[in-house]
Design an enzyme around this catalytic site. Sequence first.
Site, short mmCIF file in Angstrom:
data_model
loop_
_atom_site.label_atom_id
_atom_site.label_comp_id
_atom_site.label_asym_id
_atom_site.label_seq_id
_atom_site.Cartn_x
_atom_site.Cartn_y
_atom_site.Cartn_z
N HIS A 1 -10.58 -2.85 -1.47
CA HIS A 1 -11.58 -2.10 -0.50
C HIS A 1 -12.53 -1.29 -1.40
O HIS A 1 -12.27 -0.25 -2.16
CB HIS A 1 -10.89 -1.33 0.37
CG HIS A 1 -9.72 -2.15 1.32
ND1 HIS A 1 -10.18 -2.79 2.53
CD2 HIS A 1 -8.42 -2.50 1.09
CE1 HIS A 1 -8.89 -3.31 2.92
NE2 HIS A 1 -8.01 -3.17 2.36
N HIS B 1 -7.33 -8.44 -2.68
CA HIS B 1 -8.57 -7.79 -2.42
C HIS B 1 -8.55 -6.32 -2.75
O HIS B 1 -7.51 -5.67 -2.89
CB HIS B 1 -8.99 -7.98 -0.89
CG HIS B 1 -8.12 -7.34 -0.09
ND1 HIS B 1 -6.87 -8.04 0.48
CD2 HIS B 1 -8.27 -6.16 0.62
CE1 HIS B 1 -6.41 -6.95 1.28
NE2 HIS B 1 -7.15 -6.06 1.28
N TYR C 1 1.02 -0.99 0.11
CA TYR C 1 0.01 0.15 0.07
C TYR C 1 0.81 1.31 -0.11
O TYR C 1 2.10 1.14 0.64
CB TYR C 1 -0.93 0.11 1.09
CG TYR C 1 -1.96 -0.88 1.27
CD1 TYR C 1 -3.29 -0.44 0.68
CD2 TYR C 1 -2.16 -2.21 1.71
CE1 TYR C 1 -4.29 -1.26 0.66
CE2 TYR C 1 -2.96 -3.26 1.65
CZ TYR C 1 -4.07 -2.45 1.20
OH TYR C 1 -5.18 -3.49 1.11
FE LIG Z 1 -6.26 -4.21 2.40
#
Ligand SMILES: [Fe+3]
Lengths: 199, 232
Positions: free
Chosen positions: B158, B156, B104
């Site tokens: 979000h 995944h 991230y």
């Molecule tokens: Fe996550």
Amino acid sequence: MSLKQTPSQTVGPYFAYGLTAQQYHYPQTQVATGAMANDETLGERIRILGQVFDGQGQRINDAMIELWQANAAGRFNHPVDARESRPLDPAFKGFGRVGTGTTPDNSFRFDTIKPGVAQDGQAPFISVILFMRGLPNHAYTRLYFSDEASLNAEDPVLNKVEAARRDTLIATRHETSTGVEYRFDIHMQGPHETVFFNF
Amino acid sequence: MSTLTKRDWASHAAYISPEYKSTVLRGVSRNLVDIDPELSELTGPAYGAEVLGPLDHDLTKNGQVNGEPQGERIVVSGRVLDENGNPVANTLVEVWQANAAGRYVHKADQHDAPLDPNFLGSGRCLTDANGCYRFYTIKPGAYPWGNHPNAWRPNHIHFSLFGASIASRLVTQMYFPGDPLLALDPIYLSVPQGARERMIADFSIDVTEEGFALGYIFDIVLRGVNATPMED
Ligand SMILES: [Fe+3]
């Protein structure tokens, strides 16, 4: 009813650059901040300040709080509230969003206005939606105002809450040199666990 | 004046799901207090095209500095519906995710995988009159987390949605079909069996864009809010 709800999942620890980017100094934009009122907004300027605590009383540094409220006339900025007697305020949307990761004490802060009474018999209040890592489903609560004791005593929702827990929903008013501040802490667990609602 | 379906708790995780460790001290522990929905619950913020930048729906482009982001381009589309099958039109869909390496942009992400100078990993789009949305991105990588030894989050994305009112608010995660990590992931598994599968997107050759990006379909069902305007 034919379809089933998509399950909720935690917002996770990394929501900041997706949902609150400007607050956290990422290059992306965000749709809502803690600055809910501007110079044109009608109503009493207030600041809402608080922290979120876990079951051991530790401050939570990765929670996200959203507020939704009526304007100073008690009108919601939404088509379902079509009551002409309460004017819309073009300078007030009524929604704010803040994460707890950008202040040294993990506090959240909203600059808004005190809402008017939205429906007869109610006390003024603000709806609060809480998200965080470790919270699989967002939690709804309400913020009521300590200086509205007589309206609070009659409010049908506050009266649904057992008396010993009502205090968890009341923000305490302080007149400070920089304006009116309401303190509203949220406790996820423990003896002061905040009341959360299902509707 | 209105009908508002309840949160279907059989479709959602318990607030305290011990296998997902951080729920133990953070989950709501006492019973929720049931209240009747009022105007405050039947209304909510509406955001439209005014909050959309020209590249907000294209995560393969909105973080570019000096080239294309690394990884597998994908296109994700679907419909946002309420429980009655009605489209939820003109509602904001906000998304964020890791890059192809599972990292991230978030400053707190210390995973030892490379950042991609050309990928930010967040964006937003709006559903159309039929409730359809679509965005372009890079398939996110799996990443390790500290929940238990050798814990890895499945791939995944979000999602955050508003729908008709604050009652239909939803934050969820979209997963990918066939991911072996799903069977090991306490966050995914905290949702009851029979419901958790709704969070897995379908691969679609029809959504796939030839020579460009694999396509996935992820339909989202929000709580039904059916409110007639309240007048004086
Ligand atoms: Fe996550």
